[in-house]
Design a protein around this motif. Structure first.
Motif, PDB file in Angstrom:
ATOM      1  N   LYS A   7       0.847  -1.187   0.000  1.00  0.00           N
ATOM      2  CA  LYS A   7       0.000   0.000   0.000  1.00  0.00           C
ATOM      3  C   LYS A   7       0.888   1.245   0.000  1.00  0.00           C
ATOM      4  O   LYS A   7       1.600   1.516   0.965  1.00  0.00           O
ATOM      5  N   LYS A   8       0.813   1.991  -1.092  1.00  0.00           N
ATOM      6  CA  LYS A   8       1.679   3.137  -1.254  1.00  0.00           C
ATOM      7  C   LYS A   8       1.361   4.235  -0.241  1.00  0.00           C
ATOM      8  O   LYS A   8       2.230   4.985   0.184  1.00  0.00           O
ATOM      9  N   GLY A   9       0.121   4.316   0.175  1.00  0.00           N
ATOM     10  CA  GLY A   9      -0.276   5.363   1.104  1.00  0.00           C
ATOM     11  C   GLY A   9       0.469   5.309   2.423  1.00  0.00           C
ATOM     12  O   GLY A   9       0.670   6.317   3.083  1.00  0.00           O
ATOM     13  N   ARG A  10       0.903   4.123   2.834  1.00  0.00           N
ATOM     14  CA  ARG A  10       1.616   4.000   4.098  1.00  0.00           C
ATOM     15  C   ARG A  10       2.972   4.687   4.028  1.00  0.00           C
ATOM     16  O   ARG A  10       3.498   5.138   5.030  1.00  0.00           O
ATOM     17  N   THR A  15       1.933   8.052   9.651  1.00  0.00           N
ATOM     18  CA  THR A  15       1.125   8.047  10.863  1.00  0.00           C
ATOM     19  C   THR A  15      -0.322   7.683  10.596  1.00  0.00           C
ATOM     20  O   THR A  15      -1.136   7.673  11.508  1.00  0.00           O
ATOM     21  N   PHE A  16      -0.656   7.385   9.359  1.00  0.00           N
ATOM     22  CA  PHE A  16      -2.035   7.065   8.993  1.00  0.00           C
ATOM     23  C   PHE A  16      -2.366   5.643   9.435  1.00  0.00           C
ATOM     24  O   PHE A  16      -1.622   4.698   9.148  1.00  0.00           O
ATOM     25  N   LEU A  17      -3.484   5.481  10.159  1.00  0.00           N
ATOM     26  CA  LEU A  17      -3.904   4.177  10.670  1.00  0.00           C
ATOM     27  C   LEU A  17      -5.079   3.676   9.832  1.00  0.00           C
ATOM     28  O   LEU A  17      -6.070   4.389   9.650  1.00  0.00           O
ATOM     29  N   ASP A  18      -4.949   2.453   9.345  1.00  0.00           N
ATOM     30  CA  ASP A  18      -5.989   1.881   8.494  1.00  0.00           C
ATOM     31  C   ASP A  18      -6.040   0.374   8.715  1.00  0.00           C
ATOM     32  O   ASP A  18      -4.999  -0.302   8.670  1.00  0.00           O
ATOM     33  N   TYR A  19      -7.236  -0.135   8.955  1.00  0.00           N
ATOM     34  CA  TYR A  19      -7.416  -1.578   9.140  1.00  0.00           C
ATOM     35  C   TYR A  19      -7.404  -2.264   7.779  1.00  0.00           C
ATOM     36  O   TYR A  19      -8.167  -1.898   6.876  1.00  0.00           O
ATOM     37  N   THR A  20      -6.544  -3.270   7.611  1.00  0.00           N
ATOM     38  CA  THR A  20      -6.376  -3.922   6.314  1.00  0.00           C
ATOM     39  C   THR A  20      -7.030  -5.296   6.249  1.00  0.00           C
ATOM     40  O   THR A  20      -6.889  -5.982   5.247  1.00  0.00           O
ATOM     41  N   GLY A  21      -7.728  -5.718   7.312  1.00  0.00           N
ATOM     42  CA  GLY A  21      -8.313  -7.056   7.335  1.00  0.00           C
ATOM     43  C   GLY A  21      -9.586  -7.160   6.528  1.00  0.00           C
ATOM     44  O   GLY A  21     -10.014  -6.214   5.847  1.00  0.00           O
ATOM     45  N   ASN A  85       2.894   4.893  17.258  1.00  0.00           N
ATOM     46  CA  ASN A  85       1.998   4.610  16.135  1.00  0.00           C
ATOM     47  C   ASN A  85       2.417   3.375  15.338  1.00  0.00           C
ATOM     48  O   ASN A  85       1.580   2.715  14.729  1.00  0.00           O
ATOM     49  N   PHE A  86       3.699   3.067  15.319  1.00  0.00           N
ATOM     50  CA  PHE A  86       4.119   1.923  14.514  1.00  0.00           C
ATOM     51  C   PHE A  86       3.564   0.622  15.097  1.00  0.00           C
ATOM     52  O   PHE A  86       3.276  -0.323  14.357  1.00  0.00           O
ATOM     53  N   MET A  87       3.390   0.561  16.442  1.00  0.00           N
ATOM     54  CA  MET A  87       2.760  -0.617  17.037  1.00  0.00           C
ATOM     55  C   MET A  87       1.281  -0.680  16.692  1.00  0.00           C
ATOM     56  O   MET A  87       0.743  -1.751  16.373  1.00  0.00           O
ATOM     57  N   LEU A  88       0.606   0.461  16.741  1.00  0.00           N
ATOM     58  CA  LEU A  88      -0.808   0.493  16.362  1.00  0.00           C
ATOM     59  C   LEU A  88      -0.982   0.117  14.894  1.00  0.00           C
ATOM     60  O   LEU A  88      -1.938  -0.563  14.515  1.00  0.00           O
ATOM     61  N   GLY A  89      -0.035   0.567  14.058  1.00  0.00           N
ATOM     62  CA  GLY A  89      -0.090   0.186  12.646  1.00  0.00           C
ATOM     63  C   GLY A  89       0.066  -1.303  12.449  1.00  0.00           C
ATOM     64  O   GLY A  89      -0.593  -1.907  11.590  1.00  0.00           O
ATOM     65  N   ASP A  90       0.929  -1.943  13.246  1.00  0.00           N
ATOM     66  CA  ASP A  90       1.100  -3.393  13.149  1.00  0.00           C
ATOM     67  C   ASP A  90      -0.139  -4.135  13.627  1.00  0.00           C
ATOM     68  O   ASP A  90      -0.432  -5.240  13.161  1.00  0.00           O
ATOM     69  N   ILE A  91      -0.871  -3.545  14.571  1.00  0.00           N
ATOM     70  CA  ILE A  91      -2.117  -4.168  15.032  1.00  0.00           C
ATOM     71  C   ILE A  91      -3.163  -4.144  13.929  1.00  0.00           C
ATOM     72  O   ILE A  91      -3.886  -5.124  13.700  1.00  0.00           O
ATOM     73  N   LEU A  92      -3.248  -3.037  13.209  1.00  0.00           N
ATOM     74  CA  LEU A  92      -4.276  -2.873  12.178  1.00  0.00           C
ATOM     75  C   LEU A  92      -3.883  -3.499  10.850  1.00  0.00           C
ATOM     76  O   LEU A  92      -4.752  -3.794  10.020  1.00  0.00           O
TER      77      LEU A  92
END
Length: 356
Positions: A7-10, A15-21, A85-92
């Motif tokens: 995903k290029k947006g990352r 710092t953008f958080l997005d759920y990918t599931g 935020n990088f941990m929150l990003g890994d969660i999502l």
């Protein structure tokens, strides 16, 4: 099998958080347990506004979150724990492999939960993540499930030692509950493989080979999911004397060593099952070759039967004038009789030699 999607947006918005599931329609809900040996408080419909009021740092706090679509809730929980935020990003980001990390006294752990899909050869995948800090354990599930139902009951009924232990022991119980799904999935795959092995002995349908390859992919996917978990648990096991993971008490390292041992057992079983699939594939190809050999043997025997007859017919089909047999009154019947006797003789000889 899930594939990692870029995903290029990352890269543009780190710092953008997005759920990918895939569970996009699951509502984000929270449940909180606050307990110690003598007391238990349960909040079934918990909100982020209650974080500062209901969390008790002198007790064990287990915040379980179902659904990751509301990133504002995830961000609020992360801000309360002062998680980067990088941990929150890994969660999502559910495409991430199993990972263990400790940063600013926050222990991050994510794991893949695998379960067989009913009436299908596919495997359902769900990422479950954990954050552990100062007696607070937060678990993130993509959807509501019953993985931890028995642990909730043990907390409510004060069964075992869970109420006497800290949050790191609770993390061990949750990881152990998720790992039970690996056993369920492997057992289901083994039942299917046993059916395939038995079927390959009675049928040479091409669909058998397709199913064998499908289950081989499933076992390899299981292996890919367990190996990083094994490595993460080994890192806890191997550096327990270095005080690297400050959120885990020294007395509880042995519990995580048990989980590491389970990973080794699972990987050994998967290797055995992959060998069984190889045997099934070899048996299938052997059966195919045997069937082809039987067909070729039959065609060869039939061809050999007709070779001398064709030779005789070829001789009398040359139409030379100086062939006395052409003018015999009973030459036609004599040649037919000779051909018939020759055929019977060859059949008897082949039968005696057991060539067919």
């Amino acid at each position: 099998m899930r594939k990692i999607k870029y995903k290029k947006g990352r890269k543009v918005q780190p710092t953008f958080l997005d759920y990918t599931g895939v569970h996009k329609n699951t509502k984000t809900e929270m449940q909180l347990f606050v307990y110690d040996t003598n007391d238990l408080t349960e909040f079934k419909e918990f909100t982020t506004a209650q974080l500062g009021k209901c969390i008790s740092l002198d007790k064990v706090n287990w915040l379980n979150i179902h659904g990751l679509n509301d990133t504002n809730i995830i961000k609020s929980v992360g801000d309360f724990l002062q998680v980067d935020n990088f941990m929150l990003g890994d969660i999502l980001n559910t495409t991430k492999r199993t990972k263990l990390d400790e940063y600013h006294d926050v222990l991050f752990f994510n794991i893949k939960s695998l379960l067989p899909v009913e009436n299908s050869d596919n495997i359902a995948v769900e990422q479950i993540s954990f954050l552990l800090k100062n007696g607070i354990l937060v678990s993130f599930q993509e959807k509501r499930s019953d993985f931890f139902t028995h642990i909730r009951e043990r907390i409510r009924t004060h069964s075992g030692i869970v109420r006497d232990k800290k949050a790191d022991y609770l993390l061990y119980l949750l990881l152990d509950a998720v790992m039970e799904n690996f056993y369920i999935t492997i057992e289901n795959e083994e039942d299917r493989v046993e059916e395939l092995i038995n079927l390959s002995k009675t049928s040479t349908s091409p669909q058998i080979l397709e199913q064998i390859e499908k289950h081989r992919d499933n076992f390899n996917f299981l292996k890919r999911s367990i190996i990083p978990l094994r490595d993460s648990l080994y890192s806890i096991k191997s550096i327990k004397d270095d005080n690297v993971f400050n959120t885990i008490e020294h007395d509880n390292y042995s519990f995580f060593s048990r989980l590491h041992q389970k990973c080794l057992e699972l990987l050994e079983q998967i290797e055995y099952d992959l060998t069984s699939l190889d045997s099934a594939s070899n048996f299938y190809f052997s059966a195919q070759n045997q069937k082809m050999n039987q067909v070729m043997k039959t065609l060869t025997v039939v061809s050999v039967f007709f070779m001398p007859l064709t030779f005789i017919v070829g001789i009398y089909g040359m139409n030379f004038d100086n062939m006395p047999e052409l003018h015999w009154q009973y030459g036609y019947f004599m040649v037919l009789g000779l051909m018939f006797l020759l055929l019977l003789g060859m059949i008897y000889y082949f039968k005696k030699k057991k060539w067919y």
